[in-house]
Design a protein around this motif. Structure first.
Motif, mmCIF file in Angstrom:
data_model
loop_
_atom_site.group_PDB
_atom_site.id
_atom_site.type_symbol
_atom_site.label_atom_id
_atom_site.label_comp_id
_atom_site.label_asym_id
_atom_site.label_seq_id
_atom_site.Cartn_x
_atom_site.Cartn_y
_atom_site.Cartn_z
ATOM 1 N N LEU A 21 1.209 -1.722 0.347
ATOM 2 C CA LEU A 21 -0.157 -0.183 0.187
ATOM 3 C C LEU A 21 1.104 1.167 -0.145
ATOM 4 C CD1 LEU A 21 -2.930 -1.249 2.824
ATOM 5 C CD2 LEU A 21 -2.331 -1.160 -0.129
ATOM 6 N N ASP A 80 0.879 5.151 0.873
ATOM 7 C CA ASP A 80 0.429 6.265 1.578
ATOM 8 C C ASP A 80 0.366 7.506 0.699
ATOM 9 O OD1 ASP A 80 2.346 7.518 2.437
ATOM 10 O OD2 ASP A 80 2.276 6.398 4.806
ATOM 11 N N GLU A 81 -0.296 8.671 1.051
ATOM 12 C CA GLU A 81 0.397 10.073 0.509
ATOM 13 C C GLU A 81 1.378 10.685 0.423
ATOM 14 O OE1 GLU A 81 -2.094 13.927 -1.059
ATOM 15 O OE2 GLU A 81 -3.272 12.668 0.098
ATOM 16 N N PHE A 104 -2.795 11.772 -6.633
ATOM 17 C CA PHE A 104 -2.537 10.721 -5.822
ATOM 18 C C PHE A 104 -4.260 10.136 -5.580
ATOM 19 C CE2 PHE A 104 -4.309 8.949 -0.927
ATOM 20 C CZ PHE A 104 -3.017 7.835 -1.225
ATOM 21 N N ASN A 105 -4.717 11.906 -5.726
ATOM 22 C CA ASN A 105 -6.733 11.266 -5.601
ATOM 23 C C ASN A 105 -6.994 10.250 -6.296
ATOM 24 O OD1 ASN A 105 -6.931 12.546 -2.988
ATOM 25 N ND2 ASN A 105 -6.945 14.736 -3.374
ATOM 26 N N ASP A 151 -5.801 7.091 -6.110
ATOM 27 C CA ASP A 151 -7.550 5.841 -4.539
ATOM 28 C C ASP A 151 -8.727 6.598 -5.185
ATOM 29 O OD1 ASP A 151 -7.477 5.564 -2.104
ATOM 30 O OD2 ASP A 151 -7.461 7.264 -1.611
ATOM 31 N N ARG A 179 -10.855 6.430 -1.908
ATOM 32 C CA ARG A 179 -10.970 7.120 -1.233
ATOM 33 C C ARG A 179 -10.583 6.741 0.185
ATOM 34 N NH1 ARG A 179 -10.755 12.252 -2.721
ATOM 35 N NH2 ARG A 179 -13.242 12.233 -4.495
ATOM 36 N N SER A 180 -9.601 5.246 0.067
ATOM 37 C CA SER A 180 -9.825 5.165 1.594
ATOM 38 C C SER A 180 -7.880 5.316 1.808
ATOM 39 C CB SER A 180 -8.757 3.152 0.882
ATOM 40 O OG SER A 180 -7.515 3.233 0.858
ATOM 41 N N SER A 219 -4.864 5.449 0.738
ATOM 42 C CA SER A 219 -3.794 4.196 0.398
ATOM 43 C C SER A 219 -4.279 3.975 -1.117
ATOM 44 C CB SER A 219 -3.012 3.430 1.293
ATOM 45 O OG SER A 219 -4.500 2.160 1.416
ATOM 46 N N ILE A 220 -3.209 3.888 -1.933
ATOM 47 C CA ILE A 220 -3.178 3.038 -2.894
ATOM 48 C C ILE A 220 -2.542 1.691 -3.004
ATOM 49 C CG2 ILE A 220 -2.465 3.463 -5.378
ATOM 50 C CD1 ILE A 220 -1.903 6.972 -5.235
ATOM 51 N N ARG A 221 -3.580 0.346 -3.549
ATOM 52 C CA ARG A 221 -2.743 -0.527 -3.713
ATOM 53 C C ARG A 221 -2.355 -0.457 -5.413
ATOM 54 N NH1 ARG A 221 -8.325 -3.790 -4.331
ATOM 55 N NH2 ARG A 221 -8.514 -2.136 -5.690
ATOM 56 N N ASP A 229 -5.056 -0.441 -7.854
ATOM 57 C CA ASP A 229 -5.792 0.842 -8.355
ATOM 58 C C ASP A 229 -3.761 1.744 -8.870
ATOM 59 O OD1 ASP A 229 -7.538 0.805 -6.320
ATOM 60 O OD2 ASP A 229 -6.265 1.793 -4.958
#
Length: 118
Positions: A40, A42-43, A67-68, A71, A74-75, A77-79, A82
């Motif tokens: 994962l 994060d931003e 990032f948005n 994502d 809207r969790s 984090s980016i999997r 994604d």
């Protein structure tokens, strides 16, 4: 405390959702895991990685919008899923798919409009 790790969906499923080959997905996954061992992003980590591509300036605002856009749920984090689905659109999508993705990037508040700040 145990580290939470994310395992991606099966490669077969990602292959049907993207325009990448199995071999390309495996290579992308290795690179993703190398940068983000938890699976994962994060931003803040995303901004740090993104800024390495633009060392001359401050890319944090644009990285925030990117990032948005990645994502999608809207969790916060980016999997890998994604990331690779978005990358597939950007690299190999049709003109309409790329335009929809770009619109989503600039529709900051996700209201269906791109508005100029006053």
């Amino acid at each position: 405390m145990a580290t939470v790790r994310h395992q991606p969906e099966g490669l077969d499923q990602l292959q049907t959702q993207t325009k990448f080959t199995r071999k390309e997905l495996q290579s992308l996954y290795r690179g993703f895991k190398n940068e983000c061992p938890s699976g994962l992003v994060d931003e803040e980590t995303f901004k740090m990685i993104y800024s390495q591509f633009f060392p001359q300036g401050d890319a944090t605002t644009y990285a925030h919008f990117l990032f948005n856009a990645f994502d999608t749920d809207r969790s916060g984090s980016i999997r890998f899923e994604d990331f690779v689905i978005g990358l597939s659109v950007l690299l190999r999508g049709s003109v309409n798919e790329k335009l929809r993705w770009a619109f989503n990037l600039y529709d900051i508040n996700k209201d269906g409009y791109i508005t100029k700040e006053v």
